[in-house]
Motif scaffolding. Structure first.
Motif, PDB file in Angstrom:
ATOM      1  N   LEU A 181      80.648  59.547  36.476  1.00  0.00           N
ATOM      2  CA  LEU A 181      81.066  59.597  37.433  1.00  0.00           C
ATOM      3  C   LEU A 181      81.026  60.265  38.597  1.00  0.00           C
ATOM      4  O   LEU A 181      80.535  61.125  37.937  1.00  0.00           O
ATOM      5  N   LYS A 182      80.408  60.566  39.728  1.00  0.00           N
ATOM      6  CA  LYS A 182      80.023  61.292  41.033  1.00  0.00           C
ATOM      7  C   LYS A 182      81.266  61.678  41.138  1.00  0.00           C
ATOM      8  O   LYS A 182      81.500  60.514  43.150  1.00  0.00           O
ATOM      9  N   PRO A 183      81.664  62.776  41.388  1.00  0.00           N
ATOM     10  CA  PRO A 183      83.343  62.664  42.364  1.00  0.00           C
ATOM     11  C   PRO A 183      82.450  63.819  43.597  1.00  0.00           C
ATOM     12  O   PRO A 183      81.326  63.686  43.734  1.00  0.00           O
ATOM     13  N   TYR A 184      82.890  63.556  44.317  1.00  0.00           N
ATOM     14  CA  TYR A 184      82.272  63.767  45.768  1.00  0.00           C
ATOM     15  C   TYR A 184      83.174  64.697  46.939  1.00  0.00           C
ATOM     16  O   TYR A 184      84.063  65.176  46.299  1.00  0.00           O
ATOM     17  N   ALA A 185      82.917  64.497  48.203  1.00  0.00           N
ATOM     18  CA  ALA A 185      83.361  66.040  49.000  1.00  0.00           C
ATOM     19  C   ALA A 185      84.381  65.578  49.387  1.00  0.00           C
ATOM     20  O   ALA A 185      85.477  67.289  49.731  1.00  0.00           O
ATOM     21  N   ARG A 186      85.292  65.159  49.866  1.00  0.00           N
ATOM     22  CA  ARG A 186      86.520  64.728  50.034  1.00  0.00           C
ATOM     23  C   ARG A 186      87.932  64.526  49.230  1.00  0.00           C
ATOM     24  O   ARG A 186      88.853  64.404  49.679  1.00  0.00           O
ATOM     25  N   LEU A 187      87.494  64.423  47.952  1.00  0.00           N
ATOM     26  CA  LEU A 187      88.245  64.345  46.894  1.00  0.00           C
ATOM     27  C   LEU A 187      89.431  65.234  47.133  1.00  0.00           C
ATOM     28  O   LEU A 187      89.205  66.279  47.087  1.00  0.00           O
ATOM     29  N   SER A 188      90.816  65.533  47.299  1.00  0.00           N
ATOM     30  CA  SER A 188      92.057  66.601  46.964  1.00  0.00           C
ATOM     31  C   SER A 188      91.670  66.846  45.861  1.00  0.00           C
ATOM     32  O   SER A 188      90.977  66.109  44.571  1.00  0.00           O
ATOM     33  N   ARG A 189      92.600  68.050  46.033  1.00  0.00           N
ATOM     34  CA  ARG A 189      92.248  69.395  44.515  1.00  0.00           C
ATOM     35  C   ARG A 189      92.847  68.268  43.372  1.00  0.00           C
ATOM     36  O   ARG A 189      92.560  68.498  42.304  1.00  0.00           O
ATOM     37  N   ALA A 190      94.337  67.970  43.313  1.00  0.00           N
ATOM     38  CA  ALA A 190      94.064  66.901  42.813  1.00  0.00           C
ATOM     39  C   ALA A 190      93.906  65.954  42.202  1.00  0.00           C
ATOM     40  O   ALA A 190      94.358  65.462  41.271  1.00  0.00           O
ATOM     41  N   CYS A 191      93.619  65.530  43.041  1.00  0.00           N
ATOM     42  CA  CYS A 191      92.840  64.235  42.578  1.00  0.00           C
ATOM     43  C   CYS A 191      91.492  64.532  41.846  1.00  0.00           C
ATOM     44  O   CYS A 191      91.279  63.395  41.242  1.00  0.00           O
ATOM     45  N   TYR A 192      91.091  65.878  42.426  1.00  0.00           N
ATOM     46  CA  TYR A 192      89.831  66.175  41.092  1.00  0.00           C
ATOM     47  C   TYR A 192      90.060  66.411  39.986  1.00  0.00           C
ATOM     48  O   TYR A 192      89.621  65.872  39.070  1.00  0.00           O
ATOM     49  N   GLU A 193      91.211  67.291  40.246  1.00  0.00           N
ATOM     50  CA  GLU A 193      92.189  67.516  39.143  1.00  0.00           C
ATOM     51  C   GLU A 193      91.926  66.520  37.607  1.00  0.00           C
ATOM     52  O   GLU A 193      91.810  66.545  36.587  1.00  0.00           O
ATOM     53  N   ALA A 194      92.969  65.453  38.388  1.00  0.00           N
ATOM     54  CA  ALA A 194      93.592  64.308  37.763  1.00  0.00           C
ATOM     55  C   ALA A 194      92.169  63.780  37.041  1.00  0.00           C
ATOM     56  O   ALA A 194      91.651  62.601  36.210  1.00  0.00           O
ATOM     57  N   LEU A 195      91.158  63.353  38.161  1.00  0.00           N
ATOM     58  CA  LEU A 195      89.739  62.514  37.427  1.00  0.00           C
ATOM     59  C   LEU A 195      88.935  63.884  36.571  1.00  0.00           C
ATOM     60  O   LEU A 195      88.528  62.738  35.398  1.00  0.00           O
ATOM     61  N   ALA A 196      89.191  64.987  36.604  1.00  0.00           N
ATOM     62  CA  ALA A 196      88.202  65.564  35.193  1.00  0.00           C
ATOM     63  C   ALA A 196      89.127  64.953  34.071  1.00  0.00           C
ATOM     64  O   ALA A 196      88.737  65.066  33.095  1.00  0.00           O
ATOM     65  N   ILE A 197      90.493  65.063  33.971  1.00  0.00           N
ATOM     66  CA  ILE A 197      91.456  65.120  32.880  1.00  0.00           C
ATOM     67  C   ILE A 197      90.824  63.358  32.279  1.00  0.00           C
ATOM     68  O   ILE A 197      90.768  63.550  30.753  1.00  0.00           O
ATOM     69  N   ALA A 198      90.826  63.084  33.156  1.00  0.00           N
ATOM     70  CA  ALA A 198      90.840  61.404  33.227  1.00  0.00           C
ATOM     71  C   ALA A 198      89.183  61.117  32.563  1.00  0.00           C
ATOM     72  O   ALA A 198      89.080  60.524  31.824  1.00  0.00           O
ATOM     73  N   GLY A 199      88.696  61.888  33.129  1.00  0.00           N
ATOM     74  CA  GLY A 199      86.485  61.456  32.231  1.00  0.00           C
ATOM     75  C   GLY A 199      86.991  61.910  30.863  1.00  0.00           C
ATOM     76  O   GLY A 199      86.492  61.534  30.136  1.00  0.00           O
ATOM     77  N   ALA A 200      87.316  63.263  30.324  1.00  0.00           N
ATOM     78  CA  ALA A 200      87.792  63.652  29.652  1.00  0.00           C
ATOM     79  C   ALA A 200      88.230  62.750  28.990  1.00  0.00           C
ATOM     80  O   ALA A 200      87.452  62.762  27.429  1.00  0.00           O
TER      81      ALA A 200
END
Ligand SMILES: [Zn+2]
Length: 448
Positions: A160-179
């Motif tokens: 997955l490639k996270p990018y510049a404009r992700l909000s903190r909440a969305c990034y954290e949710a993405l990291a959890i889902a990725g794990a």
């Protein structure tokens, strides 16, 4: 045209060659390496390796054999570029903006229908709203992160490639889902977060030394928050005494850094851009790809930047180079994280394959040994992809992606620049064939 299909290649024996195994800094002189069915079938001192009668034999005396190189940050959209990688000894790439096009190429390359490097690909960039790049997935609701991850995994993307404009909440949710779904995050440090946040979230790679300038600002710096627009200038306000701690934090998190120095060295406008477009390797870039790099092209983001920003980007390269020895020391201390060789190829004037050798030179100029620089594009690159038992070193059972060189690459990385031959997944591609194919393409481009 080089076709890989049709009958499978006979076994290949490269005899009396000096092996550069890359697992550690050593040379194995007067060895023979046998390739069969796309893999290294045997290696050992010459005379101890039985060479089958039907094998194609290559005299390796006075020559060096090393694993193929990986460009760990590419944006390949033009099929022609797949061949340029191979011609330059790049046998693996990590593609950072994926699309169904790449899944198709990956399958065709794996089947031997298309000459190209082994391809790892991200899915479409996962950004906030509005996304920086068209074609990205806009994730604005943390509750949707798991579904976005599942969809990209299901489609067959490798990371997955996270990018510049992700909000903190969305990034954290993405990291959890990725794990949870066991698919790595490799990408940027979103602007709403700091480098420390993505390390804590377990992001596998950080691209372009993102977040570093902010993390190491000197006290009193005018840049409290660093973003895309001020990052180049912020590199000039870095307190070098802060770099070791940042490097140690990356190693502690086992997060890899892919600096992509060459892309910033090629930021250019006007006459400087024209000079880059006149370089000899530009003959091998397709007219379609080159059109997007013309100083007048609407897609060329450099055109709209002020000259001062371009100058600051060029001048940030030596600042970024100072990070590399600290990353090396941190890696040595912990044996985790590390450096990746990558170019951001596909950006203006960064040519597939050729640019990886420029990145190698930039790594060496930063104070790394040739071995350390090459490792970032071989053994370490494979380890980052959790594929250290598949490619990146010379050992029995590893994928046969090999470069036959006229000189010792551990003395000078320049010796890796023009391989005498490339073994691509077991298939021998001698220099004459590679050059002939490059010239055939250049001629067809010029005739258009
Ligand atoms: Zn990129």
């Amino acid at each position: 045209m080089l076709f890989l299909q049709s009958p499978p290649p006979p076994p290949l024996a490269i005899e009396h060659v000096t092996l550069v195994p890359m697992e550690r800094e050593t040379l194995l002189v007067d060895h023979t390496l046998l390739v069969r069915d796309g893999e290294i079938a045997a290696l050992g001192p010459a005379g101890t390796v039985a060479v089958p009668e039907d094998a194609r034999r290559i005299d390796g005396r006075g020559r060096f054999l090393m694993p193929g190189l990986a460009d760990m940050h590419v944006h390949v959209w033009d099929e022609n570029d797949l061949f340029l990688f191979v011609a330059c000894g790049v046998t693996t790439v990590r593609n950072l903006f994926g699309d169904p096009l790449h899944l198709g190429w990956r399958a065709r390359i794996a089947r031997g229908e298309l000459v190209g490097p082994r391809l790892y690909t991200a899915g479409p960039i996962i950004d906030g709203k509005p996304a920086v790049w068209p074609g990205s997935v806009e994730l604005t609701d943390p509750d949707e992160a798991a579904a976005v991850v599942a969809a990209q995994k299901e489609a067959g993307y490798d990371f997955l490639k996270p990018y510049a404009r992700l909000s903190r909440a969305c990034y954290e949710a993405l990291a959890i889902a990725g794990a949870e779904q066991d698919i790595a995050l490799m990408g940027h440090v979103p602007e709403a977060l700091a480098l420390g946040d993505v390390l804590e979230a377990g992001q596998r790679t950080v691209e372009h030394l993102g977040g570093w300038a902010e993390a190491a600002q000197r006290s009193g710096s005018p840049f409290v928050h660093v973003d895309f627009l001020n990052e180049a200038r912020a590199w000039h306000q870095v307190d070098e005494a802060r770099l070791p701690a940042v490097a140690a934090a990356c190693a502690a998190a086992d997060t890899w850094n892919c600096p992509t120095l060459v892309v910033l060295s090629k930021w250019a406008k006007g006459a400087a851009a024209e000079a880059l477009l006149a370089r000899p390797e530009m003959r091998f870039v397709s007219p379609e790809a080159k059109a997007a790099w013309l100083p007048t092209a609407p897609l060329n983001y450099l055109t709209s930047l002020p000259q001062a920003t371009v100058d600051a980007a060029n001048a940030s390269v030596p600042r970024m180079q100072r990070v590399l020895p600290h990353l090396r020391e941190a890696w040595r201390a912990r044996g985790a994280g590390g450096l990746l060789l990558g170019t951001d190829m596909g950006n203006p004037y960064v040519v597939a394959g050729f640019s990886l050798h420029e990145e190698l030179e930039l790594f060496v100029a930063a104070g790394l040994t040739p071995y350390e620089a090459l490792r970032a594009g071989t053994a370490d690159a494979a380890r980052c992809m959790e594929a250290g038992d598949e490619w990146g070193t010379l050992a029995v059972g590893m994928r046969a992606d090999l470069l036959l060189l006229a000189g010792n690459p551990l003395e000078s990385v320049a010796h890796a620049r023009q391989p005498l031959g490339v073994v691509l997944h077991g298939r021998w591609l001698p220099r004459e064939e590679l050059t002939a194919e490059l010239e055939r393409r250049a001629a067809s481009f010029e005739a258009r």
